[in-house]
Design an enzyme around this catalytic site. Structure first.
Site, PDB file in Angstrom:
ATOM      1  N   TYR A 175     -51.200  -7.346 -48.709  1.00 41.94           N
ATOM      2  CA  TYR A 175     -51.501  -6.013 -49.257  1.00 41.94           C
ATOM      3  C   TYR A 175     -52.840  -5.950 -50.006  1.00 41.94           C
ATOM      4  CZ  TYR A 175     -46.626  -4.436 -48.533  1.00 41.94           C
ATOM      5  OH  TYR A 175     -45.420  -4.065 -47.996  1.00 41.94           O
ATOM      6  N   ARG A 218     -44.305   1.045 -43.558  1.00 39.90           N
ATOM      7  CA  ARG A 218     -43.252   0.470 -44.405  1.00 39.90           C
ATOM      8  C   ARG A 218     -42.462  -0.591 -43.625  1.00 39.90           C
ATOM      9  NH1 ARG A 218     -41.580   6.318 -46.755  1.00 39.90           N
ATOM     10  NH2 ARG A 218     -42.359   6.853 -44.676  1.00 39.90           N
ATOM     11  N   TYR A 274     -48.721   5.140 -57.321  1.00 42.67           N
ATOM     12  CA  TYR A 274     -47.798   6.087 -56.654  1.00 42.67           C
ATOM     13  C   TYR A 274     -46.642   6.435 -57.580  1.00 42.67           C
ATOM     14  CZ  TYR A 274     -43.949   7.076 -53.241  1.00 42.67           C
ATOM     15  OH  TYR A 274     -42.867   7.581 -52.543  1.00 42.67           O
ATOM     16  N   PHE A 296     -41.392  11.799 -41.351  1.00 44.43           N
ATOM     17  CA  PHE A 296     -40.125  11.144 -41.001  1.00 44.43           C
ATOM     18  C   PHE A 296     -38.924  11.943 -41.522  1.00 44.43           C
ATOM     19  CE2 PHE A 296     -37.190   7.913 -43.074  1.00 44.43           C
ATOM     20  CZ  PHE A 296     -36.378   7.736 -41.960  1.00 44.43           C
ATOM     21  N   ASN A 329     -35.092   4.014 -50.147  1.00 44.73           N
ATOM     22  CA  ASN A 329     -35.320   3.409 -48.831  1.00 44.73           C
ATOM     23  C   ASN A 329     -34.466   3.998 -47.708  1.00 44.73           C
ATOM     24  OD1 ASN A 329     -36.267   1.374 -51.009  1.00 44.73           O
ATOM     25  ND2 ASN A 329     -37.257   0.669 -49.147  1.00 44.73           N
TER      26      ASN A 329
HETATM   27  N1  NAD Z   1     -38.622   7.522 -46.584  1.00 43.42           N
HETATM   28  C1  NAD Z   1     -38.233   7.061 -47.754  1.00 43.42           C
HETATM   29  O1  NAD Z   1     -37.412   6.162 -47.841  1.00 43.42           O
HETATM   30  C2  NAD Z   1     -38.773   7.628 -49.035  1.00 43.42           C
HETATM   31  C3  NAD Z   1     -38.478   6.916 -50.194  1.00 43.42           C
HETATM   32  C4  NAD Z   1     -38.908   7.432 -51.406  1.00 43.42           C
HETATM   33  C5  NAD Z   1     -39.594   8.630 -51.455  1.00 43.42           C
HETATM   34  N2  NAD Z   1     -39.863   9.306 -50.312  1.00 43.42           N
HETATM   35  C6  NAD Z   1     -40.600  10.572 -50.451  1.00 43.42           C
HETATM   36  O2  NAD Z   1     -40.122  11.522 -49.502  1.00 43.42           O
HETATM   37  C7  NAD Z   1     -41.200  12.317 -49.011  1.00 43.42           C
HETATM   38  C8  NAD Z   1     -41.250  12.258 -47.485  1.00 43.42           C
HETATM   39  O3  NAD Z   1     -41.345  10.918 -47.071  1.00 43.42           O
HETATM   40  P1  NAD Z   1     -41.403  10.469 -45.540  1.00 43.42           P
HETATM   41  O4  NAD Z   1     -40.775   9.131 -45.485  1.00 43.42           O
HETATM   42  O5  NAD Z   1     -40.903  11.541 -44.668  1.00 43.42           O
HETATM   43  O6  NAD Z   1     -42.987  10.293 -45.366  1.00 43.42           O
HETATM   44  P2  NAD Z   1     -43.968  10.760 -44.192  1.00 43.42           P
HETATM   45  O7  NAD Z   1     -45.292  10.170 -44.468  1.00 43.42           O
HETATM   46  O8  NAD Z   1     -43.338  10.480 -42.877  1.00 43.42           O
HETATM   47  O9  NAD Z   1     -44.029  12.347 -44.386  1.00 43.42           O
HETATM   48  C9  NAD Z   1     -44.909  12.998 -45.249  1.00 43.42           C
HETATM   49  C10 NAD Z   1     -45.544  14.155 -44.483  1.00 43.42           C
HETATM   50  O10 NAD Z   1     -46.375  14.895 -45.381  1.00 43.42           O
HETATM   51  C11 NAD Z   1     -47.533  15.295 -44.683  1.00 43.42           C
HETATM   52  N3  NAD Z   1     -48.618  15.543 -45.631  1.00 43.42           N
HETATM   53  C12 NAD Z   1     -49.155  14.656 -46.503  1.00 43.42           C
HETATM   54  N4  NAD Z   1     -50.140  15.235 -47.193  1.00 43.42           N
HETATM   55  C13 NAD Z   1     -50.228  16.521 -46.759  1.00 43.42           C
HETATM   56  C14 NAD Z   1     -51.085  17.595 -47.091  1.00 43.42           C
HETATM   57  N5  NAD Z   1     -52.053  17.467 -48.008  1.00 43.42           N
HETATM   58  N6  NAD Z   1     -50.902  18.778 -46.462  1.00 43.42           N
HETATM   59  C15 NAD Z   1     -49.940  18.917 -45.524  1.00 43.42           C
HETATM   60  N7  NAD Z   1     -49.105  17.915 -45.167  1.00 43.42           N
HETATM   61  C16 NAD Z   1     -49.261  16.731 -45.770  1.00 43.42           C
HETATM   62  C17 NAD Z   1     -47.850  14.119 -43.767  1.00 43.42           C
HETATM   63  O11 NAD Z   1     -48.690  14.510 -42.677  1.00 43.42           O
HETATM   64  C18 NAD Z   1     -46.457  13.677 -43.335  1.00 43.42           C
HETATM   65  O12 NAD Z   1     -46.086  14.281 -42.110  1.00 43.42           O
HETATM   66  C19 NAD Z   1     -42.444  11.797 -49.715  1.00 43.42           C
HETATM   67  O13 NAD Z   1     -42.704  12.600 -50.835  1.00 43.42           O
HETATM   68  C20 NAD Z   1     -42.083  10.403 -50.171  1.00 43.42           C
HETATM   69  O14 NAD Z   1     -42.797  10.009 -51.305  1.00 43.42           O
HETATM   70  C21 NAD Z   1     -39.485   8.814 -49.101  1.00 43.42           C
HETATM   71  O1  UDX Z   2     -44.033  -6.762 -43.156  1.00 42.20           O
HETATM   72  C1  UDX Z   2     -43.540  -6.594 -44.283  1.00 42.20           C
HETATM   73  C2  UDX Z   2     -43.507  -5.335 -44.958  1.00 42.20           C
HETATM   74  C3  UDX Z   2     -42.915  -5.248 -46.213  1.00 42.20           C
HETATM   75  N1  UDX Z   2     -42.366  -6.338 -46.803  1.00 42.20           N
HETATM   76  C4  UDX Z   2     -41.656  -6.221 -48.127  1.00 42.20           C
HETATM   77  O2  UDX Z   2     -40.519  -5.390 -47.911  1.00 42.20           O
HETATM   78  C5  UDX Z   2     -40.192  -4.668 -49.103  1.00 42.20           C
HETATM   79  C6  UDX Z   2     -40.018  -3.203 -48.769  1.00 42.20           C
HETATM   80  O3  UDX Z   2     -41.243  -2.668 -48.369  1.00 42.20           O
HETATM   81  P1  UDX Z   2     -41.472  -1.125 -47.942  1.00 42.20           P
HETATM   82  O4  UDX Z   2     -42.753  -1.092 -47.181  1.00 42.20           O
HETATM   83  O5  UDX Z   2     -40.298  -0.569 -47.258  1.00 42.20           O
HETATM   84  O6  UDX Z   2     -41.719  -0.379 -49.320  1.00 42.20           O
HETATM   85  P2  UDX Z   2     -40.997  -0.385 -50.728  1.00 42.20           P
HETATM   86  O7  UDX Z   2     -39.518  -0.438 -50.608  1.00 42.20           O
HETATM   87  O8  UDX Z   2     -41.609  -1.449 -51.568  1.00 42.20           O
HETATM   88  O9  UDX Z   2     -41.489   0.996 -51.272  1.00 42.20           O
HETATM   89  C7  UDX Z   2     -41.083   2.227 -50.679  1.00 42.20           C
HETATM   90  O10 UDX Z   2     -40.058   2.659 -51.486  1.00 42.20           O
HETATM   91  C8  UDX Z   2     -39.744   3.988 -51.647  1.00 42.20           C
HETATM   92  C9  UDX Z   2     -40.769   5.006 -51.230  1.00 42.20           C
HETATM   93  O11 UDX Z   2     -41.173   5.792 -52.304  1.00 42.20           O
HETATM   94  C10 UDX Z   2     -41.909   4.564 -50.442  1.00 42.20           C
HETATM   95  O12 UDX Z   2     -41.677   4.946 -49.125  1.00 42.20           O
HETATM   96  C11 UDX Z   2     -42.276   3.141 -50.608  1.00 42.20           C
HETATM   97  O13 UDX Z   2     -43.034   3.070 -51.787  1.00 42.20           O
HETATM   98  C12 UDX Z   2     -41.300  -5.019 -50.101  1.00 42.20           C
HETATM   99  O14 UDX Z   2     -40.826  -6.053 -50.940  1.00 42.20           O
HETATM  100  C13 UDX Z   2     -42.433  -5.543 -49.242  1.00 42.20           C
HETATM  101  O15 UDX Z   2     -43.266  -6.456 -49.917  1.00 42.20           O
HETATM  102  C14 UDX Z   2     -42.389  -7.582 -46.146  1.00 42.20           C
HETATM  103  O16 UDX Z   2     -41.896  -8.589 -46.668  1.00 42.20           O
HETATM  104  N2  UDX Z   2     -42.978  -7.661 -44.904  1.00 42.20           N
END
Ligand code: NAD
Ligand code: UDX
Length: 394
Positions: free
Chosen positions: A336, A240, A190, A33, A219
């Site tokens: 969950y 998520r 995590y 993403f 988020n």
């Molecule tokens: N989206 C958010 O709000 C959010 C919040 C907190 C932290 N993060 C962090 O940001 C980073 C990216 O998140 P995202 O939302 O894009 O997640 P995502 O799951 O969409 O992207 C992660 C990508 O990493 C790739 N990947 C995982 N393991 C791999 C491996 N062993 N080798 C090669 N590729 C691999 C997956 O195929 C995926 O495309 C992550 O480290 C996540 O923990 C994201």
């Molecule tokens: O269908 C649903 C899904 C989720 N939820 C709630 O919505 C909240 C947000 O859930 P998310 O799935 O977006 O995940 P969280 O915000 O808890 O964690 C995320 O935060 C930061 C990143 O590191 C990760 O991408 C993820 O761990 C949680 O309280 C969860 O319990 C619902 O109430 N209904």
């Protein structure tokens, strides 16, 4: 069009007015993403080259094909799993900067696949840190706001006036503690793995001079986040919250509120957040050695309020009536499984990112949901109709 984009890109200067040199960036997890949005911005607005590493490329296909795209040759895809691929070190060596996004980062996995979660977020990241350190390459590592865990305020009595005091809930990179639940609460596998890799990177910086930046996303949401179960992901999969609620809305089902939807989150639009990452990439002197919260403190809602707003916005963009029963409550154990726990509240302090990079988020929650749900509706509404119409195999 290509030449005007190139002209615009060549005129880029950093925050101190110096011209920006084109970089070669090794982006691990580029197919996810965040990676897909970052690749898109870097192709459209800069002259940097990307070596895009991932096991999947569906979300960046539009940047890789056809061959006559304006940035042709500046992005190449390398399908590899960093767990076991000897090409990793070579690709890091060829680059000026490595950005590590690879992770398992969906909460439904933390308590049900804790070993995979810990390996992915800690063990698999170790060689990346090591190769960067040994080869004197800069690293931008993606951590998470989950490293803060629960707020100090959550331990106060419910009626304590101190709960209203920001000192008890605002999350500061250089001051706030990391507060997780007990080991049985595997939700924290995590966060704990991310915390330890942060500490290792920090130590590599202190002892061996690694140039690093750590990003703590709060988020980030927008188009292409996760998957819609049964359409472009497993039908039993739990993505998520944005994708869970989108899936419910597309199917006309009630939105499921885990434990009453009382937890609070701040949501930031992916396009705002990516601007912050671009500033980090292009301003190493201001970003190196720092940990940055990247979020939008003005977009705070409870999960229940998020559901209510998404229902309203989806009605507006799709023209569909909201479901008769808009939301239902579900226990976290049912949703969950055993070992789930939750962060109560997540407000990022913005002092450090403001001071170092002058970055501020712009997009309101309503506006970001409107553009995201318009995308979800256009992308998935027809596919969902087909899935629903298919007779279930007996
Ligand atoms: N989206 C958010 O709000 C959010 C919040 C907190 C932290 N993060 C962090 O940001 C980073 C990216 O998140 P995202 O939302 O894009 O997640 P995502 O799951 O969409 O992207 C992660 C990508 O990493 C790739 N990947 C995982 N393991 C791999 C491996 N062993 N080798 C090669 N590729 C691999 C997956 O195929 C995926 O495309 C992550 O480290 C996540 O923990 C994201
Ligand atoms: O269908 C649903 C899904 C989720 N939820 C709630 O919505 C909240 C947000 O859930 P998310 O799935 O977006 O995940 P969280 O915000 O808890 O964690 C995320 O935060 C930061 C990143 O590191 C990760 O991408 C993820 O761990 C949680 O309280 C969860 O319990 C619902 O109430 N209904």
């Amino acid at each position: 069009m290509a030449s005007s984009a190139a002209a615009g890109a060549s005129a880029r200067v950093d925050l101190d007015g110096n011209p920006i040199k084109p970089l070669t960036i090794c982006m691990i997890g580029a197919g996810g993403f965040i990676g897909s949005h970052l690749c898109e911005k870097l192709m459209n607005e800069t002259q940097h080259k990307i070596l895009a590493l991932d096991v999947y490329n569906d979300k960046i296909k539009h940047l890789l094909e056809p061959d006559n795209l304006p940035w042709n040759g500046r992005i190449t895809f390398h399908r590899l799993n960093i767990k076991h691929d000897s090409r990793l070190e070579g690709l890091i060596k060829m680059s000026d900067l490595t950005i590590n996004l690879a992770a398992i980062c969906t909460p439904a996995d933390y308590n049900t696949r804790p070993l995979d979660t810990i390996y992915s977020n800690f063990i698999d990241a170790l060689p990346v840190v090591k190769y960067c350190s040994e080869n004197n390459k800069r690293l931008i590592h993606f951590s998470t706001c989950e490293v803060y865990g629960k707020t100090i305020g959550s331990f106060l009595p419910k009626d304590s006036p101190l709960r209203q005091d920001p000192a008890y809930y605002v999350l500061k990179e250089d001051e706030s503690p990391c507060i997780f639940g007990s080991i049985e609460k595997q939700r924290w596998s995590y966060a704990c793995a991310k915390q330890l890799i942060e500490r290792l990177i920090y130590a590599e910086g202190a002892e061996n001079g690694l140039e690093f930046t750590i990003v703590r996303p709060f988020n980030w949401i927008g188009p292409r986040m996760d998957f819609i179960p049964g359409v472009d992901g497993p039908s039993e999969g739990v993505p998520r919250v944005l994708a869970c609620f989108s899936n419910n809305l597309l199917r006309g089902e009630p939105l499921k509120l885990v434990d009453g939807g009382q937890s609070q989150r701040t949501f930031v639009y992916i396009k705002d957040a990516i601007e912050a990452v671009t500033l980090m990439i292009e301003n190493p002197a201001r970003a190196n050695g720092h940990i940055f919260n990247v979020g939008n403190p003005n977009n705070e809602v409870t999960v229940r309020q998020l559901a209510e707003m998404m229902i309203k916005v989806y009605s507006k963009v799709s023209g569909a009536q909201p479901p008769e029963t808009p939301t239902i409550d579900v226990s976290s154990k049912e949703f969950y499984g055993e070992g789930y726990d939750d962060s109560d509240k997540r407000i990022p302090d913005m002092t450090i990112i403001n001071r170092q990079l002058g970055w501020n988020p712009k997009t309101s929650l309503w506006d970001l949901l409107e553009s995201t749900l318009t995308y979800q509706h256009r992308t998935y509404a027809e596919a969902i109709k087909k899935v629903i119409a298919k007779p279930v195999a007996s």
